[in-house]
Design a protein around this motif. Structure first.
Motif, PDB file in Angstrom:
ATOM      1  N   GLN A  67       0.999  -1.235  -0.009  1.00 47.48           N
ATOM      2  CA  GLN A  67       0.172  -0.024   0.376  1.00 47.48           C
ATOM      3  C   GLN A  67       0.783   1.335   0.018  1.00 47.48           C
ATOM      4  O   GLN A  67       1.327   1.440   0.929  1.00 47.48           O
ATOM      5  N   ASN A  68       0.574   2.058  -0.826  1.00 48.73           N
ATOM      6  CA  ASN A  68       1.868   3.765  -0.667  1.00 48.73           C
ATOM      7  C   ASN A  68       0.474   4.038  -1.103  1.00 48.73           C
ATOM      8  O   ASN A  68      -0.433   4.003  -1.830  1.00 48.73           O
ATOM      9  N   SER A  69       0.456   5.987  -0.136  1.00 46.69           N
ATOM     10  CA  SER A  69      -0.362   6.942  -0.863  1.00 46.69           C
ATOM     11  C   SER A  69       0.256   8.271  -0.503  1.00 46.69           C
ATOM     12  O   SER A  69       1.558   8.062   0.212  1.00 46.69           O
ATOM     13  N   PHE A  70       0.070   8.819  -1.679  1.00 52.52           N
ATOM     14  CA  PHE A  70       1.320  10.373  -1.119  1.00 52.52           C
ATOM     15  C   PHE A  70      -0.309  11.297  -1.091  1.00 52.52           C
ATOM     16  O   PHE A  70      -0.874  11.487  -1.779  1.00 52.52           O
ATOM     17  N   THR A  71       0.009  12.567  -0.493  1.00 48.94           N
ATOM     18  CA  THR A  71      -0.375  13.239  -0.367  1.00 48.94           C
ATOM     19  C   THR A  71       0.009  14.377  -0.529  1.00 48.94           C
ATOM     20  O   THR A  71       1.458  14.688   0.306  1.00 48.94           O
ATOM     21  N   HIS A  72      -0.648  15.746  -1.377  1.00 51.04           N
ATOM     22  CA  HIS A  72      -0.048  17.301  -1.355  1.00 51.04           C
ATOM     23  C   HIS A  72      -0.927  18.064  -1.002  1.00 51.04           C
ATOM     24  O   HIS A  72      -1.808  17.809  -1.702  1.00 51.04           O
ATOM     25  N   GLN A  73      -0.675  19.270  -1.037  1.00 50.55           N
ATOM     26  CA  GLN A  73      -1.439  20.016   0.316  1.00 50.55           C
ATOM     27  C   GLN A  73      -0.671  21.584  -0.245  1.00 50.55           C
ATOM     28  O   GLN A  73       0.167  21.541  -0.244  1.00 50.55           O
ATOM     29  N   LYS A  74      -1.837  22.222  -0.931  1.00 50.05           N
ATOM     30  CA  LYS A  74      -1.242  23.915  -0.424  1.00 50.05           C
ATOM     31  C   LYS A  74      -2.808  24.674   0.169  1.00 50.05           C
ATOM     32  O   LYS A  74      -3.187  24.556   0.203  1.00 50.05           O
ATOM     33  N   PHE A  75      -1.450  25.950   0.737  1.00 47.09           N
ATOM     34  CA  PHE A  75      -2.034  26.445   1.823  1.00 47.09           C
ATOM     35  C   PHE A  75      -2.365  27.844   1.245  1.00 47.09           C
ATOM     36  O   PHE A  75      -1.503  28.189   0.753  1.00 47.09           O
ATOM     37  N   LEU A  76      -3.632  27.902   1.769  1.00 49.14           N
ATOM     38  CA  LEU A  76      -4.256  29.511   1.044  1.00 49.14           C
ATOM     39  C   LEU A  76      -4.446  30.166   2.190  1.00 49.14           C
ATOM     40  O   LEU A  76      -5.766  30.239   2.551  1.00 49.14           O
ATOM     41  N   ALA A  77      -2.945  30.799   2.756  1.00 49.62           N
ATOM     42  CA  ALA A  77      -2.848  31.674   3.939  1.00 49.62           C
ATOM     43  C   ALA A  77      -2.385  32.959   4.077  1.00 49.62           C
ATOM     44  O   ALA A  77      -1.577  32.758   2.788  1.00 49.62           O
ATOM     45  N   LYS A  78      -2.344  34.092   4.822  1.00 51.66           N
ATOM     46  CA  LYS A  78      -1.145  34.759   4.886  1.00 51.66           C
ATOM     47  C   LYS A  78      -0.052  34.416   5.575  1.00 51.66           C
ATOM     48  O   LYS A  78       1.238  34.223   5.001  1.00 51.66           O
TER      49      LYS A  78
END
Length: 178
Positions: A74-85
């Motif tokens: 099992q493999n998982s990858f998460t990418h997040q982009k943050f919209l904040a000051k």
């Protein structure tokens, strides 16, 4: 350290996903957005406080491959982009988990898991933003089920690596869980 001025947390989540199944693979792709307001955060030496409003947009991909009837990856990858000051505290932009599961007999499963977390931002005791280094943690364990009985044993951080999830707080040395 409590804080009587904390506001309630709120989160509005939107997600859409797709799943593809083949004879030996399961693939899931999820796109998401979390609109977080007043998330609780603990800061060493200061106590609990609310984070500013931020929005997280990202994607998560999961692939399970069945190598044999009793062996799967099992493999998982998460990418997040943050919209904040400012970058939200302790949130990795990228994280990944890889694991192998072996089922030698019905009711018994043994696993090895690798977790990788990218660098994050935190706040020191003076309120200044500081970088938390990326880290990798290895775990091994097993899960046994027989009738109404269930037993799980996990060894976290097998190689006893130091890492921080909270500034100035080394966490999880070699640990045993059951």
């Amino acid at each position: 350290m409590g804080n009587k001025n904390l506001r309630p947390e709120t989160n509005k989540t939107t997600e859409v996903g797709a799943k593809l199944k083949t004879e030996n693979n399961d693939f899931v792709l999820t796109l998401f957005q979390n609109d977080l307001e007043s998330q609780f955060t603990y800061i060493s030496g200061i106590g609990y406080r609310n984070q500013d409003h931020f929005i997280t947009q990202g994607a998560e991909a999961n692939l399970t491959t069945y190598l044999t009837p009793g062996l799967r990856l099992q493999n998982s990858f998460t990418h997040q982009k943050f919209l904040a000051k400012d970058m939200p505290l302790r949130r990795p932009q990228n994280s990944a988990v890889s694991a192998i599961f072996w089922t030698p007999t019905e009711g018994l499963e043994i696993f090895w898991k690798e977790r990788l977390i990218s660098s994050r931002v935190d706040v020191d005791e003076l309120g200044k933003r500081v970088k938390l280094n990326p880290y990798q943690v290895s775990s091994v364990g097993g899960h046994w089920i027989r009738g109404p009985y269930e037993l799980t044993l996990t060894v976290e951080n097998v190689f006893d690596r130091e890492y921080e999830d909270i500034y100035a707080t080394t966490v999880m040395p070699l640990s045993f869980w059951s």
